[in-house]
Design a protein around this motif. Structure first.
Motif, PDB file in Angstrom:
ATOM      1  N   ASN A 101      -0.609 -17.003  -9.667  1.00 38.90           N
ATOM      2  CA  ASN A 101       0.307 -16.327  -9.393  1.00 38.90           C
ATOM      3  C   ASN A 101      -0.049 -15.519  -7.075  1.00 38.90           C
ATOM      4  O   ASN A 101       0.406 -14.488  -7.524  1.00 38.90           O
ATOM      5  CB  ASN A 101       0.550 -14.761 -10.095  1.00 38.90           C
ATOM      6  N   ALA A 102      -1.113 -16.072  -6.463  1.00 41.14           N
ATOM      7  CA  ALA A 102      -1.225 -15.923  -5.651  1.00 41.14           C
ATOM      8  C   ALA A 102      -0.140 -16.183  -4.970  1.00 41.14           C
ATOM      9  O   ALA A 102       0.717 -17.243  -4.775  1.00 41.14           O
ATOM     10  CB  ALA A 102      -2.545 -17.014  -4.762  1.00 41.14           C
ATOM     11  N   VAL A 103       0.324 -15.532  -3.881  1.00 38.88           N
ATOM     12  CA  VAL A 103       1.710 -15.622  -2.780  1.00 38.88           C
ATOM     13  C   VAL A 103       0.761 -16.197  -1.506  1.00 38.88           C
ATOM     14  O   VAL A 103       1.628 -16.778  -0.522  1.00 38.88           O
ATOM     15  CB  VAL A 103       2.382 -14.757  -3.262  1.00 38.88           C
ATOM     16  N   GLY A 104      -0.211 -15.589  -0.948  1.00 32.44           N
ATOM     17  CA  GLY A 104      -0.815 -15.607   0.334  1.00 32.44           C
ATOM     18  C   GLY A 104      -1.857 -14.909   1.178  1.00 32.44           C
ATOM     19  O   GLY A 104      -1.905 -13.896  -0.457  1.00 32.44           O
ATOM     20  N   SER A 105      -2.521 -14.999   1.917  1.00 21.41           N
ATOM     21  CA  SER A 105      -3.787 -13.739   2.164  1.00 21.41           C
ATOM     22  C   SER A 105      -3.025 -12.883   2.670  1.00 21.41           C
ATOM     23  O   SER A 105      -4.514 -11.299   2.300  1.00 21.41           O
ATOM     24  CB  SER A 105      -4.284 -13.972   3.739  1.00 21.41           C
ATOM     25  N   ARG A 106      -1.919 -12.028   2.869  1.00 22.18           N
ATOM     26  CA  ARG A 106      -1.352 -10.818   2.991  1.00 22.18           C
ATOM     27  C   ARG A 106      -0.913 -10.187   1.887  1.00 22.18           C
ATOM     28  O   ARG A 106      -1.579  -8.755   1.594  1.00 22.18           O
ATOM     29  CB  ARG A 106      -0.198 -10.798   4.385  1.00 22.18           C
TER      30      ARG A 106
END
Length: 122
Positions: A101-106
Motif C-alpha cells: 500500500n505504499a504510495v510514495g516517500s511523502r
C-alpha cells in the motif's frame, strides 16, 4: 517508516530500483541538489550511504545515522520541504516499493522497506 521518537540510532532501508532507471538514478545522486543535502543534515541525519545490488534484481540499500531526539518531527519537517518533495517525486518514479500500500516517500505507510539491525561493531 514506523512511528517512533527514539533518540540516536542507525537505520537500514531497502527499495527496488527499476532496471531501466539505474543510470539515471546514479547520475542524479552524483549531483544531489544542495537543498536536499542541507535538509538531510538539518533533520539530524548523517553518515548516509546508498548501495546498489543487482542480485536478484536491482535493489537499493540505504544506511544512515539519526542523531536527533525526535525522529518523527525531523522526518515530518523534511517531508514538508517543497524541494525534498520534488526530489522524492523524481526518485520515487525510478523505484518500486516493497511496502504494501505504499504510495510514495511523502505519504502512506512508508516507501522504503525497513530492516532490523542484528549486528553492529564500532
Amino acid at each position: 517508516m514506523a512511528s517512533t521518537n527514539q533518540g540516536p540510532r542507525r537505520i537500514g532501508q531497502w527499495v527496488y530500483l527499476k532496471p531501466e532507471c539505474i543510470e539515471e538514478y546514479k547520475k542524479c545522486h552524483a549531483v544531489v541538489w544542495p537543498e536536499i543535502l542541507e535538509q538531510i543534515k538539518d533533520s539530524n541525519v548523517c553518515d548516509y550511504s546508498i548501495y546498489l545490488s543487482m542480485i536478484p534484481r536491482p535493489i537499493l540499500f540505504a544506511s544512515f545515522k539519526y542523531v536527533g531526539n525526535s525522529f518523527d518531527e525531523d522526518m515530518a519537517r523534511m517531508a514538508a520541504n517543497p524541494k525534498v518533495q520534488e526530489w522524492w517525486r523524481m526518485t520515487d518514479g525510478m523505484q518500486e516499493s516493497p511496502v504494501e500500500n505504499a504510495v510514495g516517500s511523502r505519504d502512506g505507510p512508508g516507501w522504503w522497506g525497513q530492516m532490523e539491525e542484528v549486528f553492529y561493531m564500532e
